[in-house]
Design an enzyme around this catalytic site. Sequence first.
Site, PDB file in Angstrom:
ATOM      1  N   TYR A  96       0.864  -1.183   0.000  1.00  0.00           N
ATOM      2  CA  TYR A  96       0.000   0.000   0.000  1.00  0.00           C
ATOM      3  C   TYR A  96       0.902   1.235   0.000  1.00  0.00           C
ATOM      4  CZ  TYR A  96       0.815  -0.777   5.038  1.00  0.00           C
ATOM      5  OH  TYR A  96       1.383  -1.027   6.255  1.00  0.00           O
TER       6      TYR A  96
ATOM      7  N   HIS B  59       6.229  -0.601   1.326  1.00  0.00           N
ATOM      8  CA  HIS B  59       6.195   0.484   0.345  1.00  0.00           C
ATOM      9  C   HIS B  59       7.327   0.310  -0.672  1.00  0.00           C
ATOM     10  CE1 HIS B  59       3.612   2.103   3.362  1.00  0.00           C
ATOM     11  NE2 HIS B  59       4.593   2.462   4.162  1.00  0.00           N
TER      12      HIS B  59
END
Length: 320
Positions: A248, A298
């Site tokens: 995400y 990430h």
Amino acid sequence: QLNRKICLTTILVFIIITSRLCPLILCQFLHDSVSSSFRPCSCSDGCISDPKGSIWFSGRYNPEQQPILHAKNNNFDPDSLAWWLGLQRSGNDQSLEEVMEKMFQVISPPTVDTGPVHTRCRKCAVVGNSGNLRGSGLGKLIDSHSFIIRMNKAVTRGFEKDVGNRTTHHFLYPESAVDVEHGVNLVLLPFKLRDLEWLTSALSTGHIRMTYMRVKDRVGADKDKVLVVNPVFFKYVHDHWTEHHGRYPSTGMLAIVFALHTCDQVSVFGYGADKQGNWHHYWEENRYAGAFRKTGVHSADFETEVIHTLNKEGKIKLYP
């Protein structure tokens, strides 16, 4: 008689000239008026939401996206909501609607206007925490913006010359929470349902002290200046901007895309490595390359590429 002829000739010449010029002047006036009425903002040097100029940007930017969670009428996309609920399992048996109902009994409904207004020019600074701000001297420029977005444990005291001292919006989540000053908008990034519960607790009873780690049981903030990023907005950023790189998007990426949907012009400061290629916070001395570059969830490299493309396409101004 001669004076009369001169006078008539002058009038005739004036009529001929004005008869040719007036339509041109009128057309220009109408063009300017129409152009002004359809401009998404009043910034003389361009507006983010103007669809012209970047096919790359237009293919990613959805002006219909609602970045802020409201008490009602959020129109949650079921697939996006299911994706968000699956990000971090928190063992919660309550529904999102139930958690939201309790939350909005503690915080006020949001009043910030995120849509473009053709009479407004809202200039925003998104200030990251990179060590590349040390010695930059950008403090006054940062403070000159209408909105100034900071995030997580950002420190300004002692670093005002480089990072400024004004903040209008402070992005955080429970594990990065700090008290925010009076008048500053606390902007919660809810990565899980438990985060919404924590916000309710942190502004009232203080009974939640653990998420997956120890967190602040109370946080200082104005209850009428709290904003919560819409869970569906996370999926939008994941799909359209980071393109599924990482599990995400990062706080920094979410803050930039939030600004793209809230501001008319965006300047970005304090992102990326310092001049020596080290990744660290500007208030810290631990200058180890890659210190927080790879978190496992990430993709710093891809997000950096997106940020540089936004700068190249003229949709943000990136200060190295």
